[in-house]
Structure formats: structure tokens, C-alpha cells
Design a protein around this motif. Sequence first.
Motif, PDB file in Angstrom:
ATOM      1  N   PRO A 126       0.824  -1.209   0.000  1.00 43.85           N
ATOM      2  CA  PRO A 126       0.000   0.000   0.000  1.00 43.85           C
ATOM      3  C   PRO A 126       0.861   1.263   0.000  1.00 43.85           C
ATOM      4  O   PRO A 126       2.017   1.253   0.438  1.00 43.85           O
ATOM      5  CB  PRO A 126      -0.817  -0.124   1.286  1.00 43.85           C
ATOM      6  CG  PRO A 126      -0.838  -1.579   1.590  1.00 43.85           C
ATOM      7  CD  PRO A 126       0.477  -2.112   1.118  1.00 43.85           C
ATOM      8  N   ILE A 127       0.259   2.347  -0.465  1.00 43.90           N
ATOM      9  CA  ILE A 127       0.987   3.594  -0.710  1.00 43.90           C
ATOM     10  C   ILE A 127       0.378   4.755   0.066  1.00 43.90           C
ATOM     11  O   ILE A 127      -0.847   4.900   0.135  1.00 43.90           O
ATOM     12  CB  ILE A 127       0.955   3.926  -2.213  1.00 43.90           C
ATOM     13  CG1 ILE A 127       1.772   2.914  -3.014  1.00 43.90           C
ATOM     14  CG2 ILE A 127       1.464   5.342  -2.487  1.00 43.90           C
ATOM     15  CD1 ILE A 127       1.564   3.015  -4.511  1.00 43.90           C
ATOM     16  N   LEU A 128       1.258   5.589   0.625  1.00 40.07           N
ATOM     17  CA  LEU A 128       0.906   6.929   1.086  1.00 40.07           C
ATOM     18  C   LEU A 128       1.621   7.889   0.140  1.00 40.07           C
ATOM     19  O   LEU A 128       2.853   7.942   0.125  1.00 40.07           O
ATOM     20  CB  LEU A 128       1.378   7.171   2.519  1.00 40.07           C
ATOM     21  CG  LEU A 128       0.972   6.170   3.593  1.00 40.07           C
ATOM     22  CD1 LEU A 128       1.598   6.555   4.940  1.00 40.07           C
ATOM     23  CD2 LEU A 128      -0.544   6.088   3.722  1.00 40.07           C
ATOM     24  N   LEU A 129       0.869   8.607  -0.654  1.00 35.59           N
ATOM     25  CA  LEU A 129       1.437   9.505  -1.666  1.00 35.59           C
ATOM     26  C   LEU A 129       1.119  10.944  -1.295  1.00 35.59           C
ATOM     27  O   LEU A 129      -0.035  11.287  -1.005  1.00 35.59           O
ATOM     28  CB  LEU A 129       0.848   9.186  -3.040  1.00 35.59           C
ATOM     29  CG  LEU A 129       1.151  10.183  -4.167  1.00 35.59           C
ATOM     30  CD1 LEU A 129       2.623  10.139  -4.534  1.00 35.59           C
ATOM     31  CD2 LEU A 129       0.292   9.913  -5.390  1.00 35.59           C
ATOM     32  N   CYS A 130       2.146  11.785  -1.328  1.00 31.78           N
ATOM     33  CA  CYS A 130       1.917  13.187  -0.993  1.00 31.78           C
ATOM     34  C   CYS A 130       2.644  14.095  -1.964  1.00 31.78           C
ATOM     35  O   CYS A 130       3.529  13.672  -2.698  1.00 31.78           O
ATOM     36  CB  CYS A 130       2.395  13.487   0.426  1.00 31.78           C
ATOM     37  SG  CYS A 130       4.194  13.479   0.593  1.00 31.78           S
ATOM     38  N   GLY A 131       2.257  15.350  -1.919  1.00 27.55           N
ATOM     39  CA  GLY A 131       3.011  16.344  -2.669  1.00 27.55           C
ATOM     40  C   GLY A 131       2.152  17.410  -3.301  1.00 27.55           C
ATOM     41  O   GLY A 131       0.920  17.448  -3.133  1.00 27.55           O
ATOM     42  N   ASP A 132       2.839  18.277  -4.009  1.00 32.00           N
ATOM     43  CA  ASP A 132       2.196  19.299  -4.832  1.00 32.00           C
ATOM     44  C   ASP A 132       1.866  18.623  -6.159  1.00 32.00           C
ATOM     45  O   ASP A 132       2.740  18.426  -6.995  1.00 32.00           O
ATOM     46  CB  ASP A 132       3.149  20.472  -5.012  1.00 32.00           C
ATOM     47  CG  ASP A 132       2.612  21.526  -5.970  1.00 32.00           C
ATOM     48  OD1 ASP A 132       1.494  21.360  -6.482  1.00 32.00           O
ATOM     49  OD2 ASP A 132       3.334  22.516  -6.214  1.00 32.00           O
ATOM     50  N   LEU A 133       0.597  18.285  -6.339  1.00 32.63           N
ATOM     51  CA  LEU A 133       0.177  17.565  -7.543  1.00 32.63           C
ATOM     52  C   LEU A 133      -0.288  18.504  -8.644  1.00 32.63           C
ATOM     53  O   LEU A 133      -0.706  18.064  -9.711  1.00 32.63           O
ATOM     54  CB  LEU A 133      -0.909  16.558  -7.193  1.00 32.63           C
ATOM     55  CG  LEU A 133      -0.501  15.529  -6.122  1.00 32.63           C
ATOM     56  CD1 LEU A 133      -1.579  14.476  -5.944  1.00 32.63           C
ATOM     57  CD2 LEU A 133       0.815  14.867  -6.463  1.00 32.63           C
ATOM     58  N   ASN A 134      -0.209  19.807  -8.393  1.00 32.61           N
ATOM     59  CA  ASN A 134      -0.451  20.826  -9.408  1.00 32.61           C
ATOM     60  C   ASN A 134      -1.767  20.651 -10.137  1.00 32.61           C
ATOM     61  O   ASN A 134      -1.851  20.830 -11.361  1.00 32.61           O
ATOM     62  CB  ASN A 134       0.732  20.883 -10.391  1.00 32.61           C
ATOM     63  CG  ASN A 134       1.700  22.005 -10.038  1.00 32.61           C
ATOM     64  OD1 ASN A 134       1.279  23.118  -9.732  1.00 32.61           O
ATOM     65  ND2 ASN A 134       2.985  21.706 -10.049  1.00 32.61           N
ATOM     66  N   VAL A 135      -2.817  20.295  -9.380  1.00 29.13           N
ATOM     67  CA  VAL A 135      -4.167  20.256  -9.937  1.00 29.13           C
ATOM     68  C   VAL A 135      -5.173  20.446  -8.809  1.00 29.13           C
ATOM     69  O   VAL A 135      -5.023  19.869  -7.727  1.00 29.13           O
ATOM     70  CB  VAL A 135      -4.434  18.931 -10.689  1.00 29.13           C
ATOM     71  CG1 VAL A 135      -4.361  17.734  -9.757  1.00 29.13           C
ATOM     72  CG2 VAL A 135      -5.778  18.966 -11.410  1.00 29.13           C
ATOM     73  N   ALA A 136      -6.139  21.298  -9.040  1.00 29.10           N
ATOM     74  CA  ALA A 136      -7.293  21.418  -8.149  1.00 29.10           C
ATOM     75  C   ALA A 136      -8.368  20.506  -8.733  1.00 29.10           C
ATOM     76  O   ALA A 136      -8.876  20.754  -9.826  1.00 29.10           O
ATOM     77  CB  ALA A 136      -7.770  22.866  -8.078  1.00 29.10           C
ATOM     78  N   ASN A 137      -8.681  19.442  -8.031  1.00 26.26           N
ATOM     79  CA  ASN A 137      -9.487  18.374  -8.608  1.00 26.26           C
ATOM     80  C   ASN A 137     -10.914  18.793  -8.943  1.00 26.26           C
ATOM     81  O   ASN A 137     -11.427  18.482 -10.012  1.00 26.26           O
ATOM     82  CB  ASN A 137      -9.500  17.181  -7.656  1.00 26.26           C
ATOM     83  CG  ASN A 137     -10.211  15.979  -8.235  1.00 26.26           C
ATOM     84  OD1 ASN A 137     -10.123  15.724  -9.434  1.00 26.26           O
ATOM     85  ND2 ASN A 137     -10.909  15.243  -7.395  1.00 26.26           N
ATOM     86  N   GLU A 138     -11.571  19.497  -8.031  1.00 29.07           N
ATOM     87  CA  GLU A 138     -12.965  19.885  -8.223  1.00 29.07           C
ATOM     88  C   GLU A 138     -13.132  21.380  -7.985  1.00 29.07           C
ATOM     89  O   GLU A 138     -12.241  22.040  -7.440  1.00 29.07           O
ATOM     90  CB  GLU A 138     -13.879  19.096  -7.277  1.00 29.07           C
ATOM     91  CG  GLU A 138     -13.794  17.580  -7.429  1.00 29.07           C
ATOM     92  CD  GLU A 138     -14.373  17.076  -8.751  1.00 29.07           C
ATOM     93  OE1 GLU A 138     -14.914  17.894  -9.528  1.00 29.07           O
ATOM     94  OE2 GLU A 138     -14.273  15.868  -9.004  1.00 29.07           O
ATOM     95  N   GLU A 139     -14.298  21.910  -8.356  1.00 24.70           N
ATOM     96  CA  GLU A 139     -14.534  23.343  -8.199  1.00 24.70           C
ATOM     97  C   GLU A 139     -14.430  23.784  -6.744  1.00 24.70           C
ATOM     98  O   GLU A 139     -14.019  24.916  -6.458  1.00 24.70           O
ATOM     99  CB  GLU A 139     -15.894  23.723  -8.780  1.00 24.70           C
ATOM    100  CG  GLU A 139     -15.939  23.632 -10.300  1.00 24.70           C
ATOM    101  CD  GLU A 139     -17.168  24.277 -10.908  1.00 24.70           C
ATOM    102  OE1 GLU A 139     -18.063  24.700 -10.129  1.00 24.70           O
ATOM    103  OE2 GLU A 139     -17.230  24.374 -12.146  1.00 24.70           O
ATOM    104  N   ILE A 140     -14.768  22.905  -5.809  1.00 29.01           N
ATOM    105  CA  ILE A 140     -14.674  23.244  -4.388  1.00 29.01           C
ATOM    106  C   ILE A 140     -13.222  23.482  -3.967  1.00 29.01           C
ATOM    107  O   ILE A 140     -12.957  24.113  -2.948  1.00 29.01           O
ATOM    108  CB  ILE A 140     -15.321  22.123  -3.532  1.00 29.01           C
ATOM    109  CG1 ILE A 140     -15.498  22.575  -2.090  1.00 29.01           C
ATOM    110  CG2 ILE A 140     -14.514  20.842  -3.616  1.00 29.01           C
ATOM    111  CD1 ILE A 140     -16.240  21.570  -1.221  1.00 29.01           C
ATOM    112  N   ASP A 141     -12.283  22.999  -4.778  1.00 31.35           N
ATOM    113  CA  ASP A 141     -10.867  23.076  -4.438  1.00 31.35           C
ATOM    114  C   ASP A 141     -10.180  24.333  -4.948  1.00 31.35           C
ATOM    115  O   ASP A 141      -8.954  24.449  -4.848  1.00 31.35           O
ATOM    116  CB  ASP A 141     -10.138  21.846  -5.000  1.00 31.35           C
ATOM    117  CG  ASP A 141     -10.631  20.553  -4.379  1.00 31.35           C
ATOM    118  OD1 ASP A 141     -10.819  20.525  -3.147  1.00 31.35           O
ATOM    119  OD2 ASP A 141     -10.835  19.575  -5.124  1.00 31.35           O
ATOM    120  N   ILE A 142     -10.953  25.286  -5.437  1.00 32.96           N
ATOM    121  CA  ILE A 142     -10.369  26.513  -5.982  1.00 32.96           C
ATOM    122  C   ILE A 142     -11.341  27.668  -5.748  1.00 32.96           C
ATOM    123  O   ILE A 142     -12.562  27.503  -5.832  1.00 32.96           O
ATOM    124  CB  ILE A 142     -10.045  26.329  -7.487  1.00 32.96           C
ATOM    125  CG1 ILE A 142      -9.346  27.546  -8.064  1.00 32.96           C
ATOM    126  CG2 ILE A 142     -11.271  25.963  -8.292  1.00 32.96           C
ATOM    127  CD1 ILE A 142      -8.814  27.319  -9.480  1.00 32.96           C
TER     128      ILE A 142
END
Length: 249
Positions: free
Chosen positions: A137-153
Amino acid sequence: MKCISWNVNGIRAVLKKDFIEILYALDADIFCIQETKAQEDQIEIDCELYPYQYKYSAQRKGYSGTMILCKEKPLSIKYGIHNEVHDTEGRVIALEFESFYVITVYTPNSGDGLKRLDYRMEWDQAFSQYLDSFDKPILLCGDLNVANEEIDIKNPKTNRRNAGFTDEERDSFKKNILIHLKDSYRTLYPDKVEYSWWSYRFKAREKNAGWRIDYWLVSDELMDKVKDSKILTDIYGSDHCPVELDIEI
């Protein structure tokens, strides 16, 4: 276990501020850093909390770069995604522990005028294939340079064709990344509005006109072990703030 991820926008700059004090105050077990903007011999973090420090710099000086600090020694360390097209910018480090991997990533930005959008789409596909290669299993983190949904911006309508909020990037994020992993923050807080990045222009942070582009993503089987996923908006020093994952693992 407490895990922190922070795009510091220049490790040498934050080390001149309160970065060491922040490390001690947060006291994370694992502290992941993006956008170090330094060569490995230019980075020295004197913090007794973290005897194990792993750096991965871009070939181009003063650009990109990632780092992970941890209290316990990992079983193995992997740098890059084993793809020579994408492994010149120091964007990915993966640490293996007994029952999981921690991966930090600084995803390429599509750039002004979306001049790097095609490259970004290629990256997402290559990174998805990389995620497929893990046997734990993975724990992934970071600056993924995308706001996924409208609520995220803050301003979705006016940013529709800007890097980080194009339909192409958002669709690719869902298809290539979220197919593997769950967004821990949004899973716990489906309606909460917080941001992790603000432009230095127009007093954006003061007005809280931000974007949520920094994440902790976890494998499905780990989501029920997540106790909290936080955005630490009261911590300054970069145009991003840290994001935290609390997990029993």
C-alpha cells in the motif's frame, strides 16, 4: 503516525526563516518536501529529529527537487519513476517501510499558456504506470499541481483554462491517479473549503483566494486507518502551506 508534506518553494529560503522551528513544532514521523530548488550539496538540514534525509535534485540548478526527512530508516529508497524522459527534474522519492511505501512527488506544472500541457499529460500516464509497480500500500503526498474539483479553488470559472485547473488535467488526475488512490482530505471532508496554495500576487493569501493542490493520497485499504487529514493554513514561509496526514499504521 504523523506525516507532513510541504512545497517550500526553495529550501534555502525557508531555512533562513523558521523552518527548523517548524520541524520541531510539527514533530512529524515523516516530513516530505517539494520544490527544494537546490542541488544536494547545497542542502543541509541540521535537525536531530531526522537522522535519515533523502534528497533528489533536478539536473537544472535552482529548479524543482524533492526531499524526505524521517525518524526511522526505510528498508529501501527509490529515486525517480524509472523513465529517462521524466527523471531529470528530481520529482519523485519513494521510501519503503515494512507494510507500506511513502512517495513524495512534485508534479510538473503545465506552465504559462499551457505550454507544457502535453508533457504533463505524458507525465500523468507514466506516473500512473509507476504507481502500478508497487507491491505494498501507498501513502502519496506532494504538490500535484491540480485542483481536482470546483470546491478546491476559489474562482473556478475564471481559472477554467489556467494551468492546474484545465479539464485535461482534472480528467487526467481522476483517470491516472485517483484510480489508484483516495484523496484522504476530501474523503473525510467532502464539503470543507480550504486551500493549500495562494499566488504571491494580489494579496491572494490575505483574501484566501487559493487552490487546494497539495494532497495526501492513500491506497484504498489504508483509508480506514486515516485518523485525520489537515491543511495547516496557519504556517507561513512559502506560497504553499503544509498538509498533514495522521494515520495508524
